[in-house]
Design an enzyme around this catalytic site. Structure first.
Site, PDB file in Angstrom:
ATOM      1  N   ASP A 201     -97.644  20.117 -55.528  1.00 28.09           N
ATOM      2  CA  ASP A 201     -97.178  18.936 -54.792  1.00 28.09           C
ATOM      3  C   ASP A 201     -95.669  19.051 -54.512  1.00 28.09           C
ATOM      4  OD1 ASP A 201     -97.692  15.934 -54.011  1.00 28.09           O
ATOM      5  OD2 ASP A 201     -95.924  15.919 -55.295  1.00 28.09           O
ATOM      6  N   LYS A 205     -93.517  19.614 -50.892  1.00 28.88           N
ATOM      7  CA  LYS A 205     -92.369  18.784 -50.501  1.00 28.88           C
ATOM      8  C   LYS A 205     -91.141  19.646 -50.193  1.00 28.88           C
ATOM      9  CE  LYS A 205     -94.200  14.802 -52.928  1.00 28.88           C
ATOM     10  NZ  LYS A 205     -94.321  14.154 -54.240  1.00 28.88           N
TER      11      LYS A 205
HETATM   12  N1  LIG Z   1     -99.984   7.752 -54.454  1.00 31.68           N
HETATM   13  C1  LIG Z   1     -98.711   7.989 -54.132  1.00 31.68           C
HETATM   14  O1  LIG Z   1     -97.769   7.481 -54.778  1.00 31.68           O
HETATM   15  C2  LIG Z   1     -98.381   8.839 -52.952  1.00 31.68           C
HETATM   16  C3  LIG Z   1     -99.360   9.436 -52.198  1.00 31.68           C
HETATM   17  N2  LIG Z   1     -99.047  10.202 -51.127  1.00 31.68           N
HETATM   18  C4  LIG Z   1    -100.101  10.794 -50.338  1.00 31.68           C
HETATM   19  O2  LIG Z   1    -100.873   9.757 -49.755  1.00 31.68           O
HETATM   20  C5  LIG Z   1    -102.226  10.158 -49.596  1.00 31.68           C
HETATM   21  C6  LIG Z   1    -103.148   9.131 -50.197  1.00 31.68           C
HETATM   22  O3  LIG Z   1    -102.838   8.999 -51.564  1.00 31.68           O
HETATM   23  P1  LIG Z   1    -103.483   7.840 -52.433  1.00 31.68           P
HETATM   24  O4  LIG Z   1    -103.531   6.588 -51.657  1.00 31.68           O
HETATM   25  O5  LIG Z   1    -102.746   7.862 -53.721  1.00 31.68           O
HETATM   26  O6  LIG Z   1    -104.957   8.422 -52.662  1.00 31.68           O
HETATM   27  P2  LIG Z   1    -106.270   7.595 -52.988  1.00 31.68           P
HETATM   28  O7  LIG Z   1    -107.199   8.556 -53.628  1.00 31.68           O
HETATM   29  O8  LIG Z   1    -105.943   6.353 -53.710  1.00 31.68           O
HETATM   30  O9  LIG Z   1    -106.825   7.204 -51.541  1.00 31.68           O
HETATM   31  C7  LIG Z   1    -107.425   8.141 -50.680  1.00 31.68           C
HETATM   32  C8  LIG Z   1    -108.206   7.369 -49.625  1.00 31.68           C
HETATM   33  O10 LIG Z   1    -108.781   8.284 -48.691  1.00 31.68           O
HETATM   34  C9  LIG Z   1    -110.203   8.093 -48.628  1.00 31.68           C
HETATM   35  N3  LIG Z   1    -110.833   9.397 -48.407  1.00 31.68           N
HETATM   36  C10 LIG Z   1    -111.652   9.722 -47.389  1.00 31.68           C
HETATM   37  N4  LIG Z   1    -112.055  10.978 -47.470  1.00 31.68           N
HETATM   38  C11 LIG Z   1    -111.485  11.486 -48.579  1.00 31.68           C
HETATM   39  C12 LIG Z   1    -111.559  12.760 -49.220  1.00 31.68           C
HETATM   40  N5  LIG Z   1    -112.280  13.732 -48.743  1.00 31.68           N
HETATM   41  N6  LIG Z   1    -110.832  12.932 -50.349  1.00 31.68           N
HETATM   42  C13 LIG Z   1    -110.059  11.961 -50.848  1.00 31.68           C
HETATM   43  N7  LIG Z   1    -109.977  10.703 -50.299  1.00 31.68           N
HETATM   44  C14 LIG Z   1    -110.697  10.487 -49.171  1.00 31.68           C
HETATM   45  C15 LIG Z   1    -110.574   7.474 -49.949  1.00 31.68           C
HETATM   46  O11 LIG Z   1    -111.795   6.730 -49.798  1.00 31.68           O
HETATM   47  P3  LIG Z   1    -112.407   5.925 -51.033  1.00 31.68           P
HETATM   48  O12 LIG Z   1    -111.399   4.856 -51.344  1.00 31.68           O
HETATM   49  O13 LIG Z   1    -113.672   5.384 -50.560  1.00 31.68           O
HETATM   50  O14 LIG Z   1    -112.525   6.912 -52.165  1.00 31.68           O
HETATM   51  C16 LIG Z   1    -109.363   6.558 -50.195  1.00 31.68           C
HETATM   52  O15 LIG Z   1    -109.504   5.357 -49.537  1.00 31.68           O
HETATM   53  C17 LIG Z   1    -102.316  11.563 -50.260  1.00 31.68           C
HETATM   54  O16 LIG Z   1    -102.177  12.527 -49.256  1.00 31.68           O
HETATM   55  C18 LIG Z   1    -101.092  11.603 -51.163  1.00 31.68           C
HETATM   56  O17 LIG Z   1    -100.632  12.920 -51.340  1.00 31.68           O
HETATM   57  C19 LIG Z   1     -97.745  10.387 -50.714  1.00 31.68           C
HETATM   58  C20 LIG Z   1     -96.732   9.824 -51.419  1.00 31.68           C
HETATM   59  C21 LIG Z   1     -96.950   9.038 -52.614  1.00 31.68           C
HETATM   60  N1  LIG Z   2     -98.503  12.765 -56.666  1.00 32.59           N
HETATM   61  C1  LIG Z   2     -97.257  12.610 -56.016  1.00 32.59           C
HETATM   62  C2  LIG Z   2     -97.273  11.354 -55.231  1.00 32.59           C
HETATM   63  C3  LIG Z   2     -96.184  11.262 -54.273  1.00 32.59           C
HETATM   64  O1  LIG Z   2     -95.950  12.096 -53.433  1.00 32.59           O
HETATM   65  C4  LIG Z   2     -96.145  12.562 -57.041  1.00 32.59           C
HETATM   66  O2  LIG Z   2     -96.442  12.410 -58.225  1.00 32.59           O
HETATM   67  O3  LIG Z   2     -94.976  12.716 -56.660  1.00 32.59           O
END
Ligand SMILES: NC(=O)C1=CN([C@@H]2O[C@H](COP(=O)(O)OP(=O)(O)OC[C@H]3O[C@@H](n4cnc5c(N)ncnc54)[C@H](OP(=O)(O)O)[C@@H]3O)[C@@H](O)[C@H]2O)C=CC1
Ligand SMILES: N[C@@H](CC=O)C(=O)O
Length: 423
Positions: A201, A205
């Site tokens: 990850d 970045k």
């Molecule tokens: N969490 C954080 O603090 C940060 C996250 N990010 C990025 O944001 C993105 C989303 O993260 P986050 O919200 O934490 O992740 P989550 O796992 O909480 O959410 C992922 C969402 O995508 C949907 N989805 C659909 N297809 C897929 C698949 N094949 N695999 C996984 N999920 C799928 C999921 O559906 P369902 O809910 O039905 O499972 C869910 O709603 C990622 O790319 C992450 O790297 C970036 C910065 C910070």
């Molecule tokens: N998994 C990531 C989420 C944000 O990009 C982290 O821990 O920094």
């Protein structure tokens, strides 16, 4: 009144919070831009999962095509195991010239060059500030403020999960596993947490930041990381005794000849360095600018609200502006694996049976391989074994492999090898 429908690919930690921010700012958007912005369809895998957003069931779909076709702007909040699918959806949005706001740094790190090239051809809008530094608006700062600056070097804590784990081990005495579980519960970790703890990850970045700050495209196929999980609480304690902290650092530099030197992995950093005191889910990015010198940016690197806030900001920015012509100003870089520009010392923790001659053996192995020992600290014996901490000059990884192999043959357990970061 102009109407804009925002489609969401993903409604998890980030997507749900983004939906909340969009809903609570409708009035503001209407007043400032005369636009009625509403959430269209939201793509999820499991239609029946409980959501942290107030979205009617009728808007949920398990068919991403519905989101792509129904929306004017698409926010991608997916990632996880869906990297390929995410890339395909993003590409299709760009082909339809629908603006896309992205969260997945993995997709940018793997396919960013093709995605940006396609945007340039199609003159379609793309933003991905949330992919690095969570709530830190780093892309916008670079774009708006660094007109006369050349950024050649950077050091940062770019992965919130590993930083949270290290801080919790050091400050609360959690085990690595306990701290990781907590980071997952708090929504910081990736779907697959090995992405966080193995340094990928943070590496993604680095690639995004090289693009933003150095206008360079670095090929991930030539890169590798050191896992953050190889650190024990005793290493943190020993580091502290030496006046250092162990931090999950990413360091990179673009040299004059377009060579890109980098390292992602644990590092010892002087306890008075600004990054040494960045804890929990916070990130820091310290650039070295040609005129300004060091410039640091600090904020929450993960978590629903900071990340969704960065995405919302990108969303509003596409309402205000049109195509971004600066995006194609990048060139390729050659990746260099020897990171000794950043370090001149290594920390070794080995353990041996407490018997005569072991220290001499350790010293001989280093001497045979032309490695200078700067300091040796023998720790207390525990269960017949004692830890020995050695500080040596830095050497190439091939020499480290030779020494490690020789230690193994002589019953010296090599527990940890970490470079010191030279500022
Ligand atoms: N969490 C954080 O603090 C940060 C996250 N990010 C990025 O944001 C993105 C989303 O993260 P986050 O919200 O934490 O992740 P989550 O796992 O909480 O959410 C992922 C969402 O995508 C949907 N989805 C659909 N297809 C897929 C698949 N094949 N695999 C996984 N999920 C799928 C999921 O559906 P369902 O809910 O039905 O499972 C869910 O709603 C990622 O790319 C992450 O790297 C970036 C910065 C910070
Ligand atoms: N998994 C990531 C989420 C944000 O990009 C982290 O821990 O920094």
């Amino acid at each position: 009144m102009k109407k804009i429908k925002v489609g969401l690919l993903g409604l998890g930690v980030v997507g749900a919070e983004l939906a909340n921010i969009i809903n609570s700012n409708k009035e503001d958007i209407m007043q400032k831009y005369g636009i009625e912005m509403e959430i269209g369809k939201a793509y999820v895998r499991d239609l029946h999962k409980k959501r942290n957003a107030d979205i009617p069931f009728s808007k949920l779909t398990d068919n991403a095509n519905e989101v792509l076709n129904d929306s004017d702007i698409i926010c991608e909040c997916m990632g996880g195991s869906g990297t390929e699918a995410t890339k395909d959806y993003v590409v299709r949005c760009i082909e339809m010239t629908k603006p896309v706001i992205m969260s997945s740094k993995k997709v940018i790190a793997l396919y960013g060059k093709d995605i940006i090239d396609l945007c340039m051809t199609k003159k379609s809008q793309l933003r991905f500030d949330a992919t690095v530094g969570g709530g830190i608006p780093i892309a916008k700062v670079i774009k708006e403020c660094f007109k006369g600056e050349k950024i050649t070097k950077a050091v940062g804590i770019l992965n919130a999960t590993s930083n949270y784990i290290y801080s919790s081990m050091e400050r609360k005495g959690y085990s690595f596993e306990q701290a990781l579980k907590k980071a997952q519960d708090l929504g910081y970790a990736e779907n697959d947490p090995s992405e966080d703890i193995n340094g990928f990850d943070a590496l993604y970045k680095v690639i995004v930041l090289a693009l933003f700050a150095m206008k360079s495209w670095v090929n991930i196929k030539e890169m590798s990381t050191k896992s953050f999980s190889s650190i024990d609480i005793v290493d943190m304690k020993y580091a502290q005794d030496l006046g250092y902290k162990i931090k999950p650092l990413a360091i990179f530099q673009k040299k004059k000849d377009k060579k890109f030197v980098y390292r992602v992995g644990p590092c010892l950093i002087a306890e008075n360095h600004i990054a040494a005191n960045v804890i929990n889910n916070f990130n820091i990015i310290v650039f070295e600018g040609s005129n300004s010198g060091k410039l640091g940016f600090y904020g929450q690197g993960a978590g629903s609200k900071p990340t969704a806030s960065a995405m919302y900001d990108d969303l509003v920015s596409v309402l205000k502006t049109s195509f971004d012509y600066e995006m194609d100003l990048y060139d390729g870089c050659d990746v260099i694996h020897d990171y000794r520009d950043f370090t001149n010392s290594l920390y070794w923790r080995v353990s041996v049976d407490n018997i005569i001659g072991k220290l001499a053996l350790i010293c001989n192995v280093f001497a045979k391989n032309s490695v200078n020992i700067e300091k040796v600290i023998q720790k207390d014996e525990v269960n017949g074994k004692m830890d020995v901490v050695l500080l040596t000059n830095s050497v190439e990884s091939t020499v480290i492999d030779l020494i490690t192999h020789e230690f193994e043959n002589n019953k010296v357990d090599v527990n940890t090898i970490i470079p010191f970061f030279n500022d």
